[in-house]
Design a protein around this motif. Structure first.
Motif, short mmCIF file in Angstrom:
data_model
loop_
_atom_site.label_atom_id
_atom_site.label_comp_id
_atom_site.label_asym_id
_atom_site.label_seq_id
_atom_site.Cartn_x
_atom_site.Cartn_y
_atom_site.Cartn_z
N ASN A 143 0.81 -1.22 0.00
CA ASN A 143 0.00 0.00 0.00
C ASN A 143 0.85 1.28 0.00
O ASN A 143 0.54 2.25 0.69
N PHE A 144 1.92 1.24 -0.77
CA PHE A 144 2.81 2.41 -0.85
C PHE A 144 2.54 3.21 -2.12
O PHE A 144 2.52 4.43 -2.10
N PHE A 145 2.36 2.52 -3.24
CA PHE A 145 2.02 3.19 -4.50
C PHE A 145 1.24 2.24 -5.39
O PHE A 145 1.18 1.03 -5.15
N ASN A 146 0.66 2.80 -6.43
CA ASN A 146 -0.03 2.01 -7.45
C ASN A 146 0.48 2.46 -8.82
O ASN A 146 0.88 3.61 -8.99
N TYR A 147 0.46 1.53 -9.77
CA TYR A 147 0.95 1.85 -11.11
C TYR A 147 -0.02 1.27 -12.13
O TYR A 147 -0.47 0.12 -12.00
N GLY A 163 3.34 5.29 -17.95
CA GLY A 163 2.27 4.83 -17.07
C GLY A 163 1.95 5.86 -16.00
O GLY A 163 2.58 6.92 -15.91
N ARG A 164 0.94 5.54 -15.19
CA ARG A 164 0.53 6.43 -14.10
C ARG A 164 0.98 5.84 -12.77
O ARG A 164 0.61 4.71 -12.43
N PHE A 165 1.74 6.64 -12.04
CA PHE A 165 2.31 6.24 -10.75
C PHE A 165 1.58 7.05 -9.69
O PHE A 165 1.70 8.28 -9.64
N SER A 166 0.81 6.37 -8.83
CA SER A 166 0.01 7.05 -7.81
C SER A 166 0.51 6.71 -6.42
O SER A 166 0.67 5.53 -6.08
N THR A 167 0.77 7.74 -5.61
CA THR A 167 1.19 7.53 -4.23
C THR A 167 -0.05 7.29 -3.37
O THR A 167 -1.09 7.90 -3.58
N LEU A 168 0.07 6.41 -2.39
CA LEU A 168 -1.09 6.01 -1.58
C LEU A 168 -1.04 6.54 -0.16
O LEU A 168 -1.96 6.32 0.61
N LEU A 212 12.55 6.63 -2.45
CA LEU A 212 11.40 7.51 -2.62
C LEU A 212 10.83 7.89 -1.25
O LEU A 212 10.55 7.02 -0.42
N HIS A 213 10.69 9.20 -1.04
CA HIS A 213 10.03 9.72 0.15
C HIS A 213 8.69 10.30 -0.28
O HIS A 213 8.65 11.19 -1.14
N ILE A 214 7.61 9.81 0.30
CA ILE A 214 6.29 10.38 0.03
C ILE A 214 5.92 11.23 1.23
O ILE A 214 5.65 10.72 2.32
N GLU A 215 5.93 12.53 1.04
CA GLU A 215 5.66 13.46 2.13
C GLU A 215 5.40 14.84 1.56
O GLU A 215 5.75 15.14 0.42
N VAL A 216 4.78 15.70 2.35
CA VAL A 216 4.54 17.08 1.95
C VAL A 216 5.78 17.87 2.29
O VAL A 216 6.22 17.90 3.45
#
Length: 217
Positions: A143-147, A163-168, A212-216
């Motif tokens: 549950n970290f990203f979707n592609y 492709g589309r890379f979506s962060t979750l 990869l860091h997913i953060e604001v």
């Protein structure tokens, strides 16, 4: 021309043909490089709520790819990561993406400074990219990203150059990018970008990882 001269002439022709044939066989032909990149560029382009591309671009540049001839893998000697957001540029040892956001991921493969994506597209029926999120121990991160694949081969099966890379959500993980070659795509479940058994149905052309860091920010 006498009969003896005819025999000598015929023998000369045969000898000449033999020597020419031997020379062509002995002359080494230059090996044509096929689908062997020496660098790869990943570009993440942020999409707005309507799916349109914005000025925000983040790139991952895998340079000096060397091929492990024992295993056929391509490894990068240098990994350069940079972010371009409107008029602001900055460098990191990792990339930052916003949580709960969608990016268009475009991959460009290069050899000697020339993009060779067309080579992969021509042989798209035996090439496919896979993407995995892993922790520091190499274990899968769920549950970290979707592609979602946005390109298809002649059999309507996915490739992965676009492709589309979506962060979750928020968090940190290593993203492993695999380019599989010679695989039987019919054995890959439809739309599965993180098929764990990719190595059982094909060879690995490229195996790269970036943080990869997913953060604001």
């Amino acid at each position: 021309m006498t009969k003896k001269n005819h025999i000598f002439a015929f023998a000369f022709i045969l000898l000449s043909a033999f020597l020419l044939g031997s020379c062509s066989k002995d002359t080494p032909q230059p090996e044509v490089e096929q689908e062997e990149p020496d660098s790869a560029l990943l570009t993440f382009i942020k999409l707005d709520a309507n799916g349109n591309e914005t000025p925000t671009k983040i790139t991952v540049d895998f340079k000096d790819l060397s091929h492990d001839h024992d295993h056929g893998h391509a490894h990068a000697r240098t990994v350069s990561v940079s972010a371009q957001e409107e008029e602001h540029d900055h460098d990191h040892t990792h990339i930052h993406l916003d949580p709960n956001s969608t990016y268009r991921l475009q991959i460009e493969m290069y050899r000697k400074g020339e993009m060779i994506n067309n080579e992969f597209i021509k042989a798209a029926d035996e090439h496919q990219f896979f993407f995995f999120a892993k922790d520091e121990e190499g274990k899968p991160v769920a549950n970290f990203f979707n592609y979602v694949y946005e390109d298809r081969d002649q059999n309507s099966l996915p490739i992965g150059l676009k492709g589309r890379f979506s962060t979750l959500g928020a968090g940190t993980a290593d993203i492993q990018v695999i380019l599989s070659h010679g695989l039987d795509k019919s054995k890959v479940p439809a739309g599965v970008y993180n098929y764990a058994n990719y190595s059982l149905i094909g060879d690995t052309d490229m195996d790269q990882t970036f943080e990869l860091h997913i953060e604001v920010e």
